[in-house]
Each structure stands twice: as structure tokens, then as C-alpha cells.
Design an enzyme around this catalytic site. Structure first.
Site, PDB file in Angstrom:
ATOM      1  N   SER A  21     -36.241  45.831 -36.742  1.00 28.82           N
ATOM      2  CA  SER A  21     -34.858  45.362 -36.535  1.00 28.82           C
ATOM      3  C   SER A  21     -34.395  45.552 -35.096  1.00 28.82           C
ATOM      4  O   SER A  21     -33.525  44.830 -34.623  1.00 28.82           O
ATOM      5  CB  SER A  21     -33.897  46.092 -37.472  1.00 28.82           C
ATOM      6  OG  SER A  21     -34.264  45.833 -38.806  1.00 28.82           O
TER       7      SER A  21
ATOM      8  N   HIS B 199     -31.274  47.532 -45.507  1.00 32.56           N
ATOM      9  CA  HIS B 199     -30.546  48.804 -45.532  1.00 32.56           C
ATOM     10  C   HIS B 199     -29.060  48.576 -45.249  1.00 32.56           C
ATOM     11  O   HIS B 199     -28.712  48.025 -44.198  1.00 32.56           O
ATOM     12  CB  HIS B 199     -31.133  49.754 -44.488  1.00 32.56           C
ATOM     13  CG  HIS B 199     -32.565  50.105 -44.760  1.00 32.56           C
ATOM     14  ND1 HIS B 199     -33.610  49.350 -44.278  1.00 32.56           N
ATOM     15  CD2 HIS B 199     -33.112  51.112 -45.482  1.00 32.56           C
ATOM     16  CE1 HIS B 199     -34.751  49.897 -44.685  1.00 32.56           C
ATOM     17  NE2 HIS B 199     -34.484  50.971 -45.423  1.00 32.56           N
TER      18      HIS B 199
ATOM     19  N   ASP C 206     -33.797  42.932 -42.891  1.00 33.14           N
ATOM     20  CA  ASP C 206     -33.512  44.348 -43.157  1.00 33.14           C
ATOM     21  C   ASP C 206     -32.504  44.460 -44.300  1.00 33.14           C
ATOM     22  O   ASP C 206     -31.473  43.792 -44.283  1.00 33.14           O
ATOM     23  CB  ASP C 206     -32.946  44.981 -41.877  1.00 33.14           C
ATOM     24  CG  ASP C 206     -32.930  46.506 -41.919  1.00 33.14           C
ATOM     25  OD1 ASP C 206     -32.716  47.075 -43.001  1.00 33.14           O
ATOM     26  OD2 ASP C 206     -33.129  47.120 -40.857  1.00 33.14           O
TER      27      ASP C 206
HETATM   28 CO1  B1M Z   1     -35.972  52.308 -46.293  1.00 30.82          CO
HETATM   29  N1  B1M Z   1     -36.826  52.884 -44.616  1.00 30.82           N
HETATM   30  N2  B1M Z   1     -37.327  50.948 -46.511  1.00 30.82           N
HETATM   31  N3  B1M Z   1     -35.090  51.969 -47.971  1.00 30.82           N
HETATM   32  N4  B1M Z   1     -35.001  53.877 -46.029  1.00 30.82           N
HETATM   33  C1  B1M Z   1     -36.144  53.895 -43.818  1.00 30.82           C
HETATM   34  C2  B1M Z   1     -35.201  53.284 -42.784  1.00 30.82           C
HETATM   35  C3  B1M Z   1     -37.370  54.674 -43.154  1.00 30.82           C
HETATM   36  C4  B1M Z   1     -37.032  55.363 -41.819  1.00 30.82           C
HETATM   37  C5  B1M Z   1     -37.902  55.693 -44.176  1.00 30.82           C
HETATM   38  C6  B1M Z   1     -39.054  56.517 -43.671  1.00 30.82           C
HETATM   39  O1  B1M Z   1     -40.136  56.000 -43.553  1.00 30.82           O
HETATM   40  N5  B1M Z   1     -38.852  57.781 -43.380  1.00 30.82           N
HETATM   41  C7  B1M Z   1     -38.395  53.539 -43.017  1.00 30.82           C
HETATM   42  C8  B1M Z   1     -38.355  52.728 -41.705  1.00 30.82           C
HETATM   43  C9  B1M Z   1     -39.575  52.946 -40.863  1.00 30.82           C
HETATM   44  C10 B1M Z   1     -39.615  52.087 -39.654  1.00 30.82           C
HETATM   45  O2  B1M Z   1     -39.199  50.986 -39.550  1.00 30.82           O
HETATM   46  N6  B1M Z   1     -40.208  52.680 -38.652  1.00 30.82           N
HETATM   47  C11 B1M Z   1     -38.051  52.675 -44.203  1.00 30.82           C
HETATM   48  C12 B1M Z   1     -38.935  51.730 -44.795  1.00 30.82           C
HETATM   49  C13 B1M Z   1     -40.333  51.704 -44.255  1.00 30.82           C
HETATM   50  C14 B1M Z   1     -38.540  50.857 -45.840  1.00 30.82           C
HETATM   51  C15 B1M Z   1     -39.369  49.746 -46.483  1.00 30.82           C
HETATM   52  C16 B1M Z   1     -40.186  48.887 -45.514  1.00 30.82           C
HETATM   53  C17 B1M Z   1     -40.254  50.391 -47.543  1.00 30.82           C
HETATM   54  C18 B1M Z   1     -41.210  49.450 -48.235  1.00 30.82           C
HETATM   55  O3  B1M Z   1     -40.814  48.451 -48.786  1.00 30.82           O
HETATM   56  N7  B1M Z   1     -42.446  49.832 -48.181  1.00 30.82           N
HETATM   57  C19 B1M Z   1     -38.258  48.912 -47.188  1.00 30.82           C
HETATM   58  C20 B1M Z   1     -37.660  47.883 -46.207  1.00 30.82           C
HETATM   59  C21 B1M Z   1     -37.113  46.698 -46.853  1.00 30.82           C
HETATM   60  C22 B1M Z   1     -36.440  45.807 -45.824  1.00 30.82           C
HETATM   61  O4  B1M Z   1     -35.454  46.206 -45.213  1.00 30.82           O
HETATM   62  N8  B1M Z   1     -36.962  44.619 -45.642  1.00 30.82           N
HETATM   63  C23 B1M Z   1     -37.226  49.973 -47.438  1.00 30.82           C
HETATM   64  C24 B1M Z   1     -36.322  49.939 -48.512  1.00 30.82           C
HETATM   65  C25 B1M Z   1     -35.388  50.925 -48.766  1.00 30.82           C
HETATM   66  C26 B1M Z   1     -34.543  50.976 -50.051  1.00 30.82           C
HETATM   67  C27 B1M Z   1     -34.149  49.605 -50.558  1.00 30.82           C
HETATM   68  C28 B1M Z   1     -35.333  51.701 -51.108  1.00 30.82           C
HETATM   69  C29 B1M Z   1     -33.355  51.901 -49.582  1.00 30.82           C
HETATM   70  C30 B1M Z   1     -32.175  51.124 -49.001  1.00 30.82           C
HETATM   71  C31 B1M Z   1     -31.056  50.914 -49.982  1.00 30.82           C
HETATM   72  C32 B1M Z   1     -29.831  50.357 -49.327  1.00 30.82           C
HETATM   73  O5  B1M Z   1     -29.535  50.556 -48.155  1.00 30.82           O
HETATM   74  N9  B1M Z   1     -29.092  49.629 -50.096  1.00 30.82           N
HETATM   75  C33 B1M Z   1     -34.004  52.663 -48.415  1.00 30.82           C
HETATM   76  C34 B1M Z   1     -33.482  53.875 -47.899  1.00 30.82           C
HETATM   77  C35 B1M Z   1     -32.349  54.500 -48.669  1.00 30.82           C
HETATM   78  C36 B1M Z   1     -34.010  54.483 -46.708  1.00 30.82           C
HETATM   79  C37 B1M Z   1     -33.658  55.840 -46.088  1.00 30.82           C
HETATM   80  C38 B1M Z   1     -34.359  56.907 -46.919  1.00 30.82           C
HETATM   81  C39 B1M Z   1     -32.192  56.195 -45.971  1.00 30.82           C
HETATM   82  C40 B1M Z   1     -31.327  55.173 -45.243  1.00 30.82           C
HETATM   83  C41 B1M Z   1     -29.867  55.505 -45.394  1.00 30.82           C
HETATM   84  O6  B1M Z   1     -29.171  54.888 -46.187  1.00 30.82           O
HETATM   85  N10 B1M Z   1     -29.378  56.521 -44.660  1.00 30.82           N
HETATM   86  C42 B1M Z   1     -34.272  55.669 -44.626  1.00 30.82           C
HETATM   87  C43 B1M Z   1     -34.638  56.962 -43.958  1.00 30.82           C
HETATM   88  C44 B1M Z   1     -33.835  57.223 -42.715  1.00 30.82           C
HETATM   89  O7  B1M Z   1     -32.952  56.507 -42.313  1.00 30.82           O
HETATM   90  N11 B1M Z   1     -34.190  58.256 -42.018  1.00 30.82           N
HETATM   91  C45 B1M Z   1     -35.236  54.578 -44.816  1.00 30.82           C
HETATM   92  C46 B1M Z   1     -28.000  56.949 -44.720  1.00 30.82           C
HETATM   93  C47 B1M Z   1     -27.145  56.046 -43.836  1.00 30.82           C
HETATM   94  C48 B1M Z   1     -25.693  56.464 -43.897  1.00 30.82           C
HETATM   95  O8  B1M Z   1     -27.619  56.185 -42.510  1.00 30.82           O
HETATM   96  O9  B1M Z   1     -28.002  53.710 -42.215  1.00 30.82           O
HETATM   97  O10 B1M Z   1     -28.723  55.367 -40.434  1.00 30.82           O
HETATM   98  P1  B1M Z   1     -27.793  54.970 -41.492  1.00 30.82           P
HETATM   99  O11 B1M Z   1     -26.319  54.825 -40.873  1.00 30.82           O
HETATM  100  C49 B1M Z   1     -25.737  55.786 -40.025  1.00 30.82           C
HETATM  101  C50 B1M Z   1     -25.962  55.528 -38.537  1.00 30.82           C
HETATM  102  O12 B1M Z   1     -27.215  54.994 -38.256  1.00 30.82           O
HETATM  103  C51 B1M Z   1     -24.811  54.654 -38.138  1.00 30.82           C
HETATM  104  O13 B1M Z   1     -23.751  55.082 -38.994  1.00 30.82           O
HETATM  105  C52 B1M Z   1     -24.260  55.661 -40.193  1.00 30.82           C
HETATM  106  C53 B1M Z   1     -23.689  57.041 -40.431  1.00 30.82           C
HETATM  107  O14 B1M Z   1     -22.403  57.220 -39.998  1.00 30.82           O
HETATM  108  N12 B1M Z   1     -24.887  53.203 -38.243  1.00 30.82           N
HETATM  109  C54 B1M Z   1     -24.061  52.412 -37.502  1.00 30.82           C
HETATM  110  C55 B1M Z   1     -25.656  52.414 -39.009  1.00 30.82           C
HETATM  111  N13 B1M Z   1     -25.369  51.135 -38.781  1.00 30.82           N
HETATM  112  C56 B1M Z   1     -24.394  51.085 -37.875  1.00 30.82           C
HETATM  113  C57 B1M Z   1     -23.740  50.012 -37.280  1.00 30.82           C
HETATM  114  C58 B1M Z   1     -22.750  50.282 -36.348  1.00 30.82           C
HETATM  115  C59 B1M Z   1     -22.434  51.591 -35.998  1.00 30.82           C
HETATM  116  C60 B1M Z   1     -23.082  52.657 -36.559  1.00 30.82           C
HETATM  117  O15 B1M Z   1     -22.048  49.325 -35.722  1.00 30.82           O
HETATM  118  C61 B1M Z   1     -22.354  47.972 -35.933  1.00 30.82           C
END
Ligand code: B1M
Length: 215
Positions: A151, A100, A98
Site C-alpha cells: 500500500s 484493513h 488493502d
Molecule cells: Co492483516 N496484516 N492481513 N489483517 N493485519 C497486518 C497489517 C500485518 C502487519 C500483520 C503481520 O504480518 N504482523 C501484515 C502486513 C505485512 C506487510 O505488508 N508487510 C498483514 C497481512 C500480511 C495481511 C494479509 C495479506 C494476510 C493474508 O491474507 N495472508 C491480509 C491482507 C488482505 C488485504 O488487505 N488485501 C490481511 C488481512 C487481515 C484481516 C482481514 C484478517 C484483518 C483486518 C480486518 C479489518 O481491518 N477489517 C487484519 C488485521 C486485523 C491485521 C493486524 C493484526 C491489525 C491491524 C489493525 O487493525 N490494527 C495487522 C498487524 C499490525 O498492524 N501490526 C495486520 C489496529 C489499528 C487501529 O491500527 O490500522 O495501524 P492501524 O491504525 C492506526 C495508525 O496506523 C493510524 O491511526 C490508527 C490508530 O490511531 N492510521 C491513520 C491508520 N490509518 C490512518 C489514516 C490517517 C491517519 C492515521 O489519515 C488518513
């Protein structure tokens, strides 16, 4: 566009030009953390929705992520900090497979600014690397982040590995990331794990749980 709408658009459109000036204007009006939580994260949410519904292609998501990271880096020095890093130490990683890391890095910032020492291992970390760091760095807590559905399975396997190595009671485990649910972590995973595992919906809940682990 009004400032807040403009900032959100910059995230959605992946537009870096003029970002620092807008952020400085925002900082004159609101605390840095509020700008992240109420404005920038709202933009990332929209990006996720557009990508999920096929209206936005991956390279543009990447650009949005870059703008988000640049914005957070610009705001970070303006966030309130408590003095010492002596409240405890967490090893933090995005799990194997992963990439992200925006959420994980926000967790790092919030914990570091609130008295914790964070050993941030980065992305795609296998359990062997997480365990090695937790041992070597004498961590108090292991934190894992992951956004892919895949994940959530890796996290389960990682907990099973802690069980089989008889290490489950050595570190409480904190899990977060968009694909997880509270029920999955605190019922399903908690049932199979021999130690303590908790779910954090956001970075602030992560901080509260760290405080609880260390109490
Ligand atoms: Co990706 N991606 N992505 N992506 N991406 C998602 C996660 C997805 C939901 C988008 C969608 O389809 N709507 C989807 C997952 C679907 C699934 O698994 N069911 C997805 C996909 C499919 C993919 C790829 C597979 C796409 C592809 O290649 N075809 C690929 C995966 C690559 C891989 O990981 N092997 C991919 C790639 C990418 C980018 C590289 C383009 C980019 C990431 C860049 C980066 O992180 N450096 C990206 C992005 C930006 C997203 C979305 C749009 C935004 C994620 C984000 O940064 N959110 C995302 C959509 C979504 O999440 N709804 C998506 C903002 C961030 C602050 O939130 O990380 O949730 P989040 O963190 C929150 C809480 O969750 C929590 O605190 C934070 C806020 O306070 N939290 C914790 C997180 N970790 C924590 C740990 C803790 C405590 C709290 O303690 C240990």
C-alpha cells in the site's frame, strides 16, 4: 482476570461473549477513548505480533478484528463530541488492494467527533474513486490509509497521479497506516509530490494535522 486484562484478552482471543458488560464496567471507570487507546489497541498489537510470528492463523485475526470493531461501536456513543461538522471536509479511504479498516475508521470517529465532516469511502479504493469523491464532495483534504507494504507503493502512485493530473496543489494529503514511516512520507514522498503530504502516526496526529491544514 482483572477487568483491563480481561478486555485485552477478549480482543486477542476474539471472544465476544460478555464483551458489552465488560465495556460498560470499563466505561464507569475511564473515558471511552482511553479504553480504546490504552486497552483495546494494546490487544490488537498483540494480535499483530502473534500473527507476524506465525502463532496465530488468519481466521482468528479476523475474529479479533470483529471483536475490536464491536467494542469500538459500543464505546463510540460515549466519546466526547464537539458540536458542528463545519471545520472542514476530508475524503478518507483505504487504498486499492488493502482491506484493513480499523485504523481508518478510528480516524473517522476522532475527526467526526472533533468538528470535521468525513466522507468515508471504505476499503480497496482506487485513486479514481478517491478523486471523484474529493471533487464531488468538495473535499478540503484527501486522507489515505493502508497497512500493507504494498500500500505504501500504491500511495506513491496515487501522489504521482495527482502530480500528472496537475491536481497536487488542490488537496493536501494525509497518510497513515502501520506500514508507513514518517521519513518515507515526509522525505521520500514529499520530495516527489508537487503538493503537501503529511504523515499521521495515529488518529490524534491526524486531527492535529487537519487543524493545521484548515488553519
Ligand atoms: Co492483516 N496484516 N492481513 N489483517 N493485519 C497486518 C497489517 C500485518 C502487519 C500483520 C503481520 O504480518 N504482523 C501484515 C502486513 C505485512 C506487510 O505488508 N508487510 C498483514 C497481512 C500480511 C495481511 C494479509 C495479506 C494476510 C493474508 O491474507 N495472508 C491480509 C491482507 C488482505 C488485504 O488487505 N488485501 C490481511 C488481512 C487481515 C484481516 C482481514 C484478517 C484483518 C483486518 C480486518 C479489518 O481491518 N477489517 C487484519 C488485521 C486485523 C491485521 C493486524 C493484526 C491489525 C491491524 C489493525 O487493525 N490494527 C495487522 C498487524 C499490525 O498492524 N501490526 C495486520 C489496529 C489499528 C487501529 O491500527 O490500522 O495501524 P492501524 O491504525 C492506526 C495508525 O496506523 C493510524 O491511526 C490508527 C490508530 O490511531 N492510521 C491513520 C491508520 N490509518 C490512518 C489514516 C490517517 C491517519 C492515521 O489519515 C488518513
Amino acid at each position: 482476570l482483572p477487568l483491563w486484562e480481561r478486555l485485552k484478552r477478549r480482543i486477542v482471543d476474539g471472544e465476544l461473549d460478555g464483551l458489552p458488560a465488560d465495556l460498560d464496567e470499563a466505561l464507569a471507570q475511564r473515558p471511552a477513548l482511553e479504553i480504546v487507546n490504552d486497552v483495546l489497541l494494546d490487544g490488537m498489537k498483540t494480535v499483530g505480533e502473534l500473527f507476524g510470528s506465525g502463532q496465530m492463523q488468519l481466521p482468528f485475526v479476523l475474529q479479533s478484528a470483529e471483536v475490536m470493531k464491536t467494542a469500538v461501536a459500543h464505546l463510540e456513543p460515549h466519546m466526547e463530541k464537539s458540536e458542528d461538522g463545519g471545520k472542514g471536509r476530508i475524503v478518507l479511504a483505504t487504498v486499492k488492494g488493502d482491506v484493513h479498516d480499523i485504523g481508518k475508521n478510528l480516524v473517522d470517529i476522532i475527526l467526526s467527533n472533533n468538528g470535521y465532516e468525513v466522507v468515508n469511502l471504505g476499503i480497496k479504493q482506487p485513486m479514481s474513486a478517491i478523486l471523484e469523491a474529493a471533487r464531488d464532495q468538495r473535499a478540503d483534504v484527501i486522507g489515505m490509509s493502508g497497512l500493507l507494504v504494498k500500500s505504501t507503493v500504491i500511495m506513491k502512485e496515487n501522489l504521482e497521479e495527482l502530480n500528472s493530473r496537475k491536481l497536487a496543489d488542490r488537496w493536501p494529503v494525509l497518510l497513515g497506516g502501520a506500514a508507513l514511516t514518517r521519513a518515507y512520507v515526509e522525505q521520500d514522498l514529499a520530495e516527489l509530490f508537487d503538493g503537501e503530504v503529511r504523515y499521521a502516526r495515529d488518529a490524534f496526529e491526524g486531527l492535529r494535522l487537519m487543524d493545521a491544514f484548515m488553519a
